[in-house]
Scaffold this active site. Structure first.
Site, PDB file in Angstrom:
ATOM      1  N   ARG A 205     -10.268 -11.133 -12.365  1.00 36.50           N
ATOM      2  CA  ARG A 205      -9.259 -10.372 -12.814  1.00 36.50           C
ATOM      3  C   ARG A 205      -8.402 -11.322 -13.280  1.00 36.50           C
ATOM      4  O   ARG A 205      -8.217 -12.425 -12.915  1.00 36.50           O
ATOM      5  CB  ARG A 205      -8.602  -9.294 -11.731  1.00 36.50           C
ATOM      6  N   ARG A 206      -7.028 -10.925 -13.953  1.00 34.24           N
ATOM      7  CA  ARG A 206      -5.845 -11.869 -13.882  1.00 34.24           C
ATOM      8  C   ARG A 206      -6.263 -13.120 -14.824  1.00 34.24           C
ATOM      9  O   ARG A 206      -5.853 -14.338 -14.368  1.00 34.24           O
ATOM     10  CB  ARG A 206      -5.019 -11.971 -12.729  1.00 34.24           C
TER      11      ARG A 206
ATOM     12  N   HIS B 278      -9.582  -0.004 -11.527  1.00 30.45           N
ATOM     13  CA  HIS B 278      -9.145   0.744 -10.472  1.00 30.45           C
ATOM     14  C   HIS B 278      -7.639   1.353 -10.496  1.00 30.45           C
ATOM     15  O   HIS B 278      -7.340   2.657 -10.744  1.00 30.45           O
ATOM     16  CB  HIS B 278      -9.058   0.544  -9.142  1.00 30.45           C
ATOM     17  N   PHE B 279      -6.635   0.563 -10.487  1.00 35.13           N
ATOM     18  CA  PHE B 279      -5.276   0.909 -10.561  1.00 35.13           C
ATOM     19  C   PHE B 279      -4.875   1.584 -11.974  1.00 35.13           C
ATOM     20  O   PHE B 279      -3.747   2.052 -12.202  1.00 35.13           O
ATOM     21  CB  PHE B 279      -4.182  -0.210 -10.050  1.00 35.13           C
ATOM     22  N   HIS B 280      -5.556   1.142 -12.982  1.00 36.72           N
ATOM     23  CA  HIS B 280      -5.364   1.708 -14.157  1.00 36.72           C
ATOM     24  C   HIS B 280      -5.576   3.289 -14.309  1.00 36.72           C
ATOM     25  O   HIS B 280      -5.238   4.049 -15.189  1.00 36.72           O
ATOM     26  CB  HIS B 280      -5.816   1.133 -15.527  1.00 36.72           C
TER      27      HIS B 280
ATOM     28  N   TYR C 116       1.367   5.023  -2.659  1.00 36.39           N
ATOM     29  CA  TYR C 116       1.771   6.384  -2.234  1.00 36.39           C
ATOM     30  C   TYR C 116       3.080   6.793  -2.718  1.00 36.39           C
ATOM     31  O   TYR C 116       3.326   8.077  -2.960  1.00 36.39           O
ATOM     32  CB  TYR C 116       1.385   6.730  -0.836  1.00 36.39           C
TER      33      TYR C 116
ATOM     34  N   HIS D 117       0.852  -1.319  -0.093  1.00 35.82           N
ATOM     35  CA  HIS D 117      -0.026   0.100  -0.103  1.00 35.82           C
ATOM     36  C   HIS D 117       1.047   1.225  -0.002  1.00 35.82           C
ATOM     37  O   HIS D 117       0.501   2.106  -0.854  1.00 35.82           O
ATOM     38  CB  HIS D 117      -0.980   0.144   0.984  1.00 35.82           C
TER      39      HIS D 117
HETATM   40 FE1  HAS Z   1      -5.705   1.660  -4.510  1.00 34.46          FE
HETATM   41  C1  HAS Z   1      -6.070  -1.739  -4.667  1.00 34.46           C
HETATM   42  C2  HAS Z   1      -7.865   1.588  -2.123  1.00 34.46           C
HETATM   43  C3  HAS Z   1      -5.594   4.888  -4.086  1.00 34.46           C
HETATM   44  C4  HAS Z   1      -3.086   1.536  -6.747  1.00 34.46           C
HETATM   45  N1  HAS Z   1      -4.738   0.230  -5.733  1.00 34.46           N
HETATM   46  C5  HAS Z   1      -5.046  -1.120  -5.594  1.00 34.46           C
HETATM   47  C6  HAS Z   1      -4.024  -1.873  -6.539  1.00 34.46           C
HETATM   48  C7  HAS Z   1      -3.265  -0.885  -7.031  1.00 34.46           C
HETATM   49  C8  HAS Z   1      -3.688   0.502  -6.522  1.00 34.46           C
HETATM   50  C9  HAS Z   1      -2.165  -1.043  -7.945  1.00 34.46           C
HETATM   51  O1  HAS Z   1      -8.921  -0.641   0.151  1.00 34.46           O
HETATM   52  C10 HAS Z   1      -4.367  -3.420  -6.870  1.00 34.46           C
HETATM   53  C11 HAS Z   1      -3.108  -4.303  -5.886  1.00 34.46           C
HETATM   54  C12 HAS Z   1      -3.228  -5.713  -6.518  1.00 34.46           C
HETATM   55  O2  HAS Z   1      -2.571  -5.890  -7.317  1.00 34.46           O
HETATM   56  O3  HAS Z   1      -3.909  -6.449  -5.925  1.00 34.46           O
HETATM   57  N2  HAS Z   1      -6.626   3.055  -3.335  1.00 34.46           N
HETATM   58  C13 HAS Z   1      -7.535   2.776  -2.220  1.00 34.46           C
HETATM   59  C14 HAS Z   1      -7.892   3.901  -1.591  1.00 34.46           C
HETATM   60  C15 HAS Z   1      -7.102   5.059  -2.313  1.00 34.46           C
HETATM   61  C16 HAS Z   1      -6.464   4.287  -3.387  1.00 34.46           C
HETATM   62  C17 HAS Z   1      -8.921   4.168  -0.283  1.00 34.46           C
HETATM   63  N3  HAS Z   1      -4.382   3.248  -5.226  1.00 34.46           N
HETATM   64  C18 HAS Z   1      -4.725   4.259  -4.954  1.00 34.46           C
HETATM   65  C19 HAS Z   1      -3.570   5.094  -5.782  1.00 34.46           C
HETATM   66  C20 HAS Z   1      -2.946   3.917  -6.425  1.00 34.46           C
HETATM   67  C21 HAS Z   1      -3.585   2.868  -6.153  1.00 34.46           C
HETATM   68  C22 HAS Z   1      -3.255   6.649  -5.550  1.00 34.46           C
HETATM   69  C23 HAS Z   1      -1.921   4.223  -7.374  1.00 34.46           C
HETATM   70  C24 HAS Z   1      -1.023   5.204  -7.587  1.00 34.46           C
HETATM   71  N4  HAS Z   1      -6.768   0.099  -3.768  1.00 34.46           N
HETATM   72  C25 HAS Z   1      -7.668   0.437  -2.374  1.00 34.46           C
HETATM   73  C26 HAS Z   1      -8.090  -0.955  -2.031  1.00 34.46           C
HETATM   74  C27 HAS Z   1      -7.452  -1.867  -2.855  1.00 34.46           C
HETATM   75  C28 HAS Z   1      -6.805  -1.097  -3.863  1.00 34.46           C
HETATM   76  C29 HAS Z   1      -8.686  -1.359  -1.000  1.00 34.46           C
HETATM   77  C30 HAS Z   1      -7.514  -3.413  -2.706  1.00 34.46           C
HETATM   78  C31 HAS Z   1      -8.562  -3.968  -3.582  1.00 34.46           C
HETATM   79  C32 HAS Z   1      -8.894  -5.462  -3.432  1.00 34.46           C
HETATM   80  O4  HAS Z   1      -9.679  -5.987  -2.846  1.00 34.46           O
HETATM   81  O5  HAS Z   1      -7.860  -6.030  -3.848  1.00 34.46           O
HETATM   82  C33 HAS Z   1      -7.067   6.335  -1.929  1.00 34.46           C
HETATM   83  O6  HAS Z   1      -5.957   6.887  -1.535  1.00 34.46           O
HETATM   84  C34 HAS Z   1      -7.886   7.344  -2.983  1.00 34.46           C
HETATM   85  C35 HAS Z   1      -8.086   8.823  -2.473  1.00 34.46           C
HETATM   86  C36 HAS Z   1      -8.206   9.758  -3.573  1.00 34.46           C
HETATM   87  C37 HAS Z   1      -9.160  10.852  -3.542  1.00 34.46           C
HETATM   88  C38 HAS Z   1      -9.300  11.624  -4.615  1.00 34.46           C
HETATM   89  C39 HAS Z   1      -8.855  13.153  -4.659  1.00 34.46           C
HETATM   90  C40 HAS Z   1      -8.831  13.868  -5.827  1.00 34.46           C
HETATM   91  C41 HAS Z   1      -8.144  14.650  -6.386  1.00 34.46           C
HETATM   92  C42 HAS Z   1      -8.111  15.363  -7.649  1.00 34.46           C
HETATM   93  C43 HAS Z   1      -8.617  16.576  -7.561  1.00 34.46           C
HETATM   94  C44 HAS Z   1      -8.927  17.362  -9.075  1.00 34.46           C
HETATM   95  C45 HAS Z   1      -8.685  18.146  -9.504  1.00 34.46           C
HETATM   96  C46 HAS Z   1      -9.156  18.722 -10.783  1.00 34.46           C
HETATM   97  C47 HAS Z   1      -8.592  19.486  -8.630  1.00 34.46           C
HETATM   98  C48 HAS Z   1     -10.146  11.011  -2.438  1.00 34.46           C
HETATM   99  C49 HAS Z   1      -6.864  15.086  -5.676  1.00 34.46           C
HETATM  100  C50 HAS Z   1     -10.962  19.191 -10.915  1.00 34.46           C
HETATM  101  C51 HAS Z   1     -11.085  19.983 -12.193  1.00 34.46           C
HETATM  102  C52 HAS Z   1     -12.295  19.874 -12.605  1.00 34.46           C
HETATM  103  C53 HAS Z   1     -12.659  20.519 -13.864  1.00 34.46           C
HETATM  104  C54 HAS Z   1     -13.163  18.778 -12.073  1.00 34.46           C
HETATM  105 CU    CU Z   2      -3.954  -0.253  -1.064  1.00 34.14          CU
END
Ligand code: HAS
Ligand code: CU
Length: 550
Positions: free
Chosen positions: A440-441, A375-377, A228, A224
């Site tokens: 998956r996979r 999700h991760f793509h 980050y 995890h």
């Molecule tokens: Fe994830 C699985 C939960 C973020 C990558 N994640 C994965 C895997 C990868 C990955 C590679 O809880 C698969 C691993 C595997 O092979 O099994 N992930 C989260 C959560 C977040 C999260 C809670 N993941 C990421 C990030 C990754 C990433 C970042 C890569 C860089 N993830 C999980 C969970 C799994 C998981 C479970 C396991 C699932 C399973 O069952 O296997 C959080 O950090 C996300 C928080 C993000 C936000 C969004 C904030 C938005 C922002 C953009 C603002 C936009 C603007 C533009 C200002 C709350 C900052 C706006 C303009 C306009 C005009 C609209």
């Molecule tokens: Cu994670």
């Protein structure tokens, strides 16, 4: 402030950073090719030539893009960032940096060779019970050890700054690099432990069996914070570089530091959210780690808030009106802005999907389905990677003494739009099929001719369309990278670094109190993991020949 050369990365450090980028972009080329093969095979219409296995190609794709491209790009960028905002590396630190680079490169070559020989078809998570050739694990260990040298080299530059400037707050970008490097060192201890003490002895035949649950838990302790480690360099660009590109001030230096510290504290004790369906871990501890996972969402919400604040301040300064009037004022013709911006927009649904994953009950629906791949793509392969591309469009010419021409700028914008469309198809299809239960996979051949296989065919085709569009996107990035590295006209390209508002309140010195932050980090890790580990060790199964490894 217009004199760019006063703010240049030292030429010797530039070489070190570029060396990292060459490996990163070679990994992108090969890993991208593997990705294209995969989506085509998944349609069931294409077969791999020369007896190559589907899972072998999947391993090449995941290892090269998820582990190699990211680590090399990030370390190259971080070297440049430290050199630009603090001071050129000392000769000693630079030598350590090169040593790290060569260790990582040799390690990559060893691991890649084993994967290509089909001796390490263990996917990018490489955890037991899948087993690889010992050389694969030794290669990965060299990559990790090399990265520690790199991080040590960067941190030493920061320590030198603190000694020479007592009581002075460090440059924001350097501070961020230090947080990410510390995060990486703390996280990789987990993967190093399982590789060196479990997988390597097992793969060498020194032990008959290993405890799979402990190995997976050590992996996710690392896995995890790994995501980050990928995300924070993108946030460095969003917080520090984007305001300068817009010609406005950093929204809040203190807020940015605070969000990075929160990432350090809350990133590690959350690995169980990848193991929610695994037996052998008490649900109470899973619940605790789910709560901590929702806490680590907070610094991302702070980042979103800060970005909206930056855009609106900029828009108002240009005379925008109304709630969303600022959108029209943004510099839509500038690739340095547009490319990472598309990444940000993608991060809104990507983050929402992450919260779905982390919610215990919803995880039961999506776990091990292709939703997770979707999700991760979006997170890694869109938000993070597009931001990395955006960074390289000013950083590579800055380092090579060239400039991004108008033509390349246009091509970069087209590239990002193609990426967004391709990923929209591919990741969209993955999310929908995942909700319907597609695993998956899995390749077409895994399903055989079962009726289930037929259910997924339309989605597999959508993924193939998306994947093909993405391959065009990769070719365009490579064209731009090669142009910027070797052929673009000579000149001076700025390394944009935003400044704080003069009227901003002073930055609390507590941010540099590493004893405090590291102390809290370790207390939380011990709290979240000690009892579960004791449970696992006490209840460890006995191996096939009565050998209990732990
Ligand atoms: Fe994830 C699985 C939960 C973020 C990558 N994640 C994965 C895997 C990868 C990955 C590679 O809880 C698969 C691993 C595997 O092979 O099994 N992930 C989260 C959560 C977040 C999260 C809670 N993941 C990421 C990030 C990754 C990433 C970042 C890569 C860089 N993830 C999980 C969970 C799994 C998981 C479970 C396991 C699932 C399973 O069952 O296997 C959080 O950090 C996300 C928080 C993000 C936000 C969004 C904030 C938005 C922002 C953009 C603002 C936009 C603007 C533009 C200002 C709350 C900052 C706006 C303009 C306009 C005009 C609209
Ligand atoms: Cu994670």
């Amino acid at each position: 402030m217009t004199n760019v050369s006063a703010f240049k990365v030292d030429a010797r450090d530039a070489k070190l950073a570029m060396a990292h980028f060459y490996v990163a972009f070679i990994a992108l080329a090969l890993g991208g090719l593997a990705g294209l093969l995969q989506v085509l095979v998944r349609t069931g219409k294409v077969e791999l030539p020369f007896g190559i296995q589907y899972y072998q190609v999947l391993t090449v794709h995941g290892v090269l893009l998820g582990l190699i491209l990211t680590t090399f790009f990030i370390l190259g960028f971080q070297f440049a960032a430290v050199s630009r905002t603090t001071a050129a590396l000392t000769n000693g630190a630079r030598r350590v940096g090169w040593l790290g680079f060569w260790l990582m490169t040799i390690g990559t070559a060893m691991a890649a060779t084993m994967v290509l020989l089909n001796e390490a078809t263990v996917l990018f998570t490489f955890y037991a019970p899948l087993q690889a050739h010992p050389i694969f694990y030794i290669g990965l260990t060299l990559v990790v050890v090399g990265s520690w040298f790199a991080c040590g080299s960067m941190i030493s530059n920061y320590v030198k700054f603190r000694k020479q400037n007592p009581g002075k707050i460090s440059p924001l970008l350097t501070f961020m690099v230090v947080v990410n490097s510390v995060l990486w060192i703390v996280a990789t201890l987990g993967v190093a432990t399982t590789v060196l003490f479990q997988m390597l002895p097992w793969s060498l035949g020194l032990v008959d069996s290993i405890d799979v649950l402990i190995s997976r838990t050590l992996f996710w302790y690392f896995g995890h914070p790994l995501v980050y480690f990928w995300l924070l360099p993108a946030y460095m660009c969003w917080y520090v570089v984007i305001p300068k590109i817009l010609g406005t001030k950093i929204f809040s230096d203190s807020l940015a530091r605070m969000s990075f510290i929160l990432f350090l504290i809350f990133s590690v004790p959350v690995g169980f959210h990848h193991q929610l369906t695994e037996p052998g871990i008490d649900p109470a501890w899973k619940f605790l780690q789910v709560i901590l996972t929702f806490l680590v969402v907070v610094p991302s919400l702070m980042t979103a808030f800060s970005m909206f604040g930056t855009f609106e301040t900029y828009g108002r300064s240009q005379g925008s009106r109304g709630l969303f009037g600022w959108i029209k004022k943004l510099p839509w013709g500038d690739a340095h802005f547009v490319v990472p911006f598309i990444g940000m927009v993608a991060f809104i649904p990507a983050g929402a999907g992450g919260m779905v994953n982390a919610s215990n009950q919803l995880n039961q629906v999506v776990h091990n389905t292709i939703w997770v791949t979707g999700h991760f793509h979006l997170t890694l392969a869109t938000s993070v990677v597009l931001t990395f591309f955006g960074i390289s469009y000013w950083l590579v010419p800055h380092l090579t003494g060239r400039v991004l021409t108008k033509k390349m700028n246009q091509l970069a914008i087209v590239q990002a739009i193609i990426w967004a469309i391709g990923m929209g198809f591919m990741s969209g299809a993955m999310h929908i099929a995942g909700l319907l239960g597609a695993p998956r996979r899995s390749s077409y051949s895994t399903y055989g001719d079962s009726s289930q296989a037929l259910d997924w065919i339309p989605y597999q085709f959508m993924q193939a369309i998306g994947g093909t569009i993405l391959s065009i996107g990769i070719i365009l990035v490579l064209i731009i990278f090669i142009n910027l590295a070797f052929f673009a006209p000579k000149g001076e390209q700025e390394f944009p670094v935003g400044e704080s508002d003069e009227n901003a309140s002073p930055i609390p010195v507590a941010f540099e109190n590493w004893k405090l932050w590291l102390g809290i980090t370790f207390v939380l890790i011990l709290f979240a993991y000690t009892i579960p580990f004791v449970d696992m060790i006490q209840n460890a199964p006995v191996g096939s020949k009565g050998y209990k490894f732990w």
